[in-house]
Design a protein around this motif. Structure first.
Motif, PDB file in Angstrom:
ATOM      1  N   ALA A 157      -1.820  15.764  10.775  1.00 43.09           N
ATOM      2  CA  ALA A 157      -3.027  14.946  10.825  1.00 43.09           C
ATOM      3  C   ALA A 157      -3.400  14.437   9.430  1.00 43.09           C
ATOM      4  O   ALA A 157      -3.752  13.265   9.252  1.00 43.09           O
ATOM      5  N   THR A 158      -3.295  15.302   8.431  1.00 47.11           N
ATOM      6  CA  THR A 158      -3.612  14.904   7.059  1.00 47.11           C
ATOM      7  C   THR A 158      -2.627  13.847   6.573  1.00 47.11           C
ATOM      8  O   THR A 158      -3.021  12.878   5.905  1.00 47.11           O
ATOM      9  N   ALA A 159      -1.357  14.005   6.923  1.00 46.50           N
ATOM     10  CA  ALA A 159      -0.337  13.027   6.523  1.00 46.50           C
ATOM     11  C   ALA A 159      -0.677  11.639   7.052  1.00 46.50           C
ATOM     12  O   ALA A 159      -0.525  10.640   6.345  1.00 46.50           O
ATOM     13  N   MET A 160      -1.152  11.582   8.292  1.00 43.80           N
ATOM     14  CA  MET A 160      -1.515  10.277   8.862  1.00 43.80           C
ATOM     15  C   MET A 160      -2.605   9.610   8.034  1.00 43.80           C
ATOM     16  O   MET A 160      -2.557   8.413   7.768  1.00 43.80           O
ATOM     17  N   LEU A 161      -3.593  10.390   7.634  1.00 41.98           N
ATOM     18  CA  LEU A 161      -4.708   9.827   6.883  1.00 41.98           C
ATOM     19  C   LEU A 161      -4.347   9.543   5.425  1.00 41.98           C
ATOM     20  O   LEU A 161      -4.897   8.626   4.819  1.00 41.98           O
ATOM     21  N   VAL A 162      -3.414  10.303   4.869  1.00 45.50           N
ATOM     22  CA  VAL A 162      -2.981  10.083   3.491  1.00 45.50           C
ATOM     23  C   VAL A 162      -2.151   8.810   3.391  1.00 45.50           C
ATOM     24  O   VAL A 162      -2.303   8.019   2.457  1.00 45.50           O
ATOM     25  N   ILE A 163      -1.289   8.591   4.355  1.00 48.37           N
ATOM     26  CA  ILE A 163      -0.358   7.466   4.283  1.00 48.37           C
ATOM     27  C   ILE A 163      -1.056   6.118   4.433  1.00 48.37           C
ATOM     28  O   ILE A 163      -0.603   5.119   3.882  1.00 48.37           O
ATOM     29  N   LEU A 164      -2.173   6.066   5.146  1.00 47.37           N
ATOM     30  CA  LEU A 164      -2.864   4.783   5.343  1.00 47.37           C
ATOM     31  C   LEU A 164      -3.227   4.096   4.021  1.00 47.37           C
ATOM     32  O   LEU A 164      -2.773   2.975   3.776  1.00 47.37           O
ATOM     33  N   PRO A 165      -4.018   4.714   3.142  1.00 53.20           N
ATOM     34  CA  PRO A 165      -4.353   3.999   1.900  1.00 53.20           C
ATOM     35  C   PRO A 165      -3.147   3.787   0.990  1.00 53.20           C
ATOM     36  O   PRO A 165      -3.071   2.770   0.285  1.00 53.20           O
ATOM     37  N   VAL A 166      -2.204   4.723   1.019  1.00 54.63           N
ATOM     38  CA  VAL A 166      -1.000   4.569   0.202  1.00 54.63           C
ATOM     39  C   VAL A 166      -0.198   3.365   0.699  1.00 54.63           C
ATOM     40  O   VAL A 166       0.300   2.558  -0.089  1.00 54.63           O
ATOM     41  N   SER A 167      -0.087   3.228   2.004  1.00 52.75           N
ATOM     42  CA  SER A 167       0.635   2.093   2.583  1.00 52.75           C
ATOM     43  C   SER A 167      -0.083   0.778   2.290  1.00 52.75           C
ATOM     44  O   SER A 167       0.569  -0.237   2.041  1.00 52.75           O
ATOM     45  N   ILE A 168      -1.406   0.798   2.337  1.00 53.43           N
ATOM     46  CA  ILE A 168      -2.160  -0.421   2.017  1.00 53.43           C
ATOM     47  C   ILE A 168      -1.902  -0.834   0.568  1.00 53.43           C
ATOM     48  O   ILE A 168      -1.630  -2.008   0.284  1.00 53.43           O
ATOM     49  N   ALA A 169      -1.954   0.135  -0.356  1.00 54.22           N
ATOM     50  CA  ALA A 169      -1.714  -0.172  -1.770  1.00 54.22           C
ATOM     51  C   ALA A 169      -0.302  -0.707  -1.981  1.00 54.22           C
ATOM     52  O   ALA A 169      -0.105  -1.728  -2.657  1.00 54.22           O
ATOM     53  N   SER A 170       0.689  -0.043  -1.389  1.00 57.31           N
ATOM     54  CA  SER A 170       2.074  -0.509  -1.510  1.00 57.31           C
ATOM     55  C   SER A 170       2.225  -1.867  -0.843  1.00 57.31           C
ATOM     56  O   SER A 170       2.917  -2.757  -1.363  1.00 57.31           O
ATOM     57  N   GLY A 171       1.594  -2.043   0.312  1.00 58.07           N
ATOM     58  CA  GLY A 171       1.680  -3.308   1.037  1.00 58.07           C
ATOM     59  C   GLY A 171       1.130  -4.478   0.240  1.00 58.07           C
ATOM     60  O   GLY A 171       1.688  -5.580   0.271  1.00 58.07           O
ATOM     61  N   ILE A 172       0.042  -4.248  -0.470  1.00 57.82           N
ATOM     62  CA  ILE A 172      -0.529  -5.314  -1.304  1.00 57.82           C
ATOM     63  C   ILE A 172       0.487  -5.779  -2.341  1.00 57.82           C
ATOM     64  O   ILE A 172       0.662  -6.986  -2.572  1.00 57.82           O
ATOM     65  N   ILE A 173       1.186  -4.841  -2.927  1.00 58.87           N
ATOM     66  CA  ILE A 173       2.202  -5.204  -3.922  1.00 58.87           C
ATOM     67  C   ILE A 173       3.338  -5.968  -3.256  1.00 58.87           C
ATOM     68  O   ILE A 173       3.796  -6.996  -3.762  1.00 58.87           O
ATOM     69  N   TYR A 174       3.794  -5.494  -2.079  1.00 59.96           N
ATOM     70  CA  TYR A 174       4.868  -6.202  -1.371  1.00 59.96           C
ATOM     71  C   TYR A 174       4.429  -7.615  -0.977  1.00 59.96           C
ATOM     72  O   TYR A 174       5.204  -8.563  -1.072  1.00 59.96           O
ATOM     73  N   ILE A 175       3.190  -7.762  -0.532  1.00 62.56           N
ATOM     74  CA  ILE A 175       2.673  -9.082  -0.135  1.00 62.56           C
ATOM     75  C   ILE A 175       2.639 -10.019  -1.339  1.00 62.56           C
ATOM     76  O   ILE A 175       3.083 -11.162  -1.256  1.00 62.56           O
ATOM     77  N   THR A 176       2.119  -9.527  -2.470  1.00 58.43           N
ATOM     78  CA  THR A 176       2.024 -10.393  -3.658  1.00 58.43           C
ATOM     79  C   THR A 176       3.390 -10.786  -4.200  1.00 58.43           C
ATOM     80  O   THR A 176       3.527 -11.820  -4.830  1.00 58.43           O
ATOM     81  N   LYS A 177       4.404  -9.979  -3.928  1.00 58.34           N
ATOM     82  CA  LYS A 177       5.767 -10.289  -4.372  1.00 58.34           C
ATOM     83  C   LYS A 177       6.556 -11.073  -3.317  1.00 58.34           C
ATOM     84  O   LYS A 177       7.689 -11.454  -3.552  1.00 58.34           O
ATOM     85  N   GLY A 178       5.956 -11.281  -2.142  1.00 58.50           N
ATOM     86  CA  GLY A 178       6.614 -12.057  -1.090  1.00 58.50           C
ATOM     87  C   GLY A 178       7.662 -11.294  -0.301  1.00 58.50           C
ATOM     88  O   GLY A 178       8.518 -11.889   0.339  1.00 58.50           O
ATOM     89  N   PHE A 179       7.604  -9.954  -0.291  1.00 61.89           N
ATOM     90  CA  PHE A 179       8.596  -9.128   0.397  1.00 61.89           C
ATOM     91  C   PHE A 179       8.142  -8.687   1.780  1.00 61.89           C
ATOM     92  O   PHE A 179       8.166  -7.508   2.096  1.00 61.89           O
ATOM     93  N   PHE A 180       7.717  -9.602   2.621  1.00 61.06           N
ATOM     94  CA  PHE A 180       7.346  -9.207   3.970  1.00 61.06           C
ATOM     95  C   PHE A 180       7.452 -10.406   4.901  1.00 61.06           C
ATOM     96  O   PHE A 180       7.510 -11.551   4.459  1.00 61.06           O
ATOM     97  N   ASP A 181       7.512 -10.129   6.191  1.00 60.25           N
ATOM     98  CA  ASP A 181       7.594 -11.161   7.217  1.00 60.25           C
ATOM     99  C   ASP A 181       6.360 -11.039   8.098  1.00 60.25           C
ATOM    100  O   ASP A 181       6.194 -10.033   8.798  1.00 60.25           O
TER     101      ASP A 181
END
Length: 125
Positions: A53-77
Motif C-alpha cells: 500500500a505504501t509503495a502505491m502511494l510513494v510511486i505516484l509523486p515519483v512517477s509524476i516528477a519523472s513524467g514531467i521530465i519525460y514530457i519536457t524532453k518529448g519522450f512520451f506518446d
C-alpha cells in the motif's frame, strides 16, 4: 489496523536511503521504482500489505516528477498514455480492493511471480 512504527534515526535513514534508490530506479527505468519499492519497504520493517500500500502511494509523486521530465524532453506518446492511464486507474482500483481481501501469503507469492516474470522478460526478450 497495524500499529505505527517508532520513528528512530535508523528508520529515518533507512527510509531516506530506500527513497533515493526508488526515485533513481523510477527516473532511470521509467517506473521501475515500483518493483524495488516493496522489497525495500519490507527490509525497513513494514508488513507485507503495508509495504504494498505504501509503495502505491510513494510511486505516484515519483512517477509524476519523472513524467514531467519525460514530457519536457518529448519522450512520451500521448495517445498510448491516455489508454494506458485508463487501464491503470481501473487496475489500481481492482488491485487495492484485492490487496485488502487477499491473504498475506497469496500477496507475497503473486508479487514474487510478477517480479520473476519481469526479470525473465528483461533477460530473455
Amino acid at each position: 489496523m497495524e500499529e505505527s512504527r517508532k520513528t528512530t534515526f535508523k528508520t529515518v535513514a533507512l527510509s531516506l536511503g530506500a527513497g533515493i534508490l526508488i526515485g533513481f530506479a523510477n527516473g532511470f527505468f521509467g517506473g521501475g521504482g515500483g518493483m524495488i519499492c516493496v522489497p525495500l519497504l519490507l527490509l525497513i520493517g513494514l508488513s507485507t500489505k503495508r509495504a504494498h500500500a505504501t509503495a502505491m502511494l510513494v510511486i505516484l509523486p515519483v512517477s509524476i516528477a519523472s513524467g514531467i521530465i519525460y514530457i519536457t524532453k518529448g519522450f512520451f506518446d500521448l495517445n498510448t498514455m491516455l489508454y494506458v492511464l485508463a487501464g491503470c486507474i481501473a487496475g489500481g482500483i481492482i488491485g487495492a480492493v484485492l490487496l485488502k481481501k487477499l491473504n498475506v501469503l497469496v500477496t507475497q507469492y503473486l508479487f514474487a511471480l510478477v517480479v520473476i516474470a519481469a526479470g525473465i522478460r528483461i533477460v530473455f526478450f
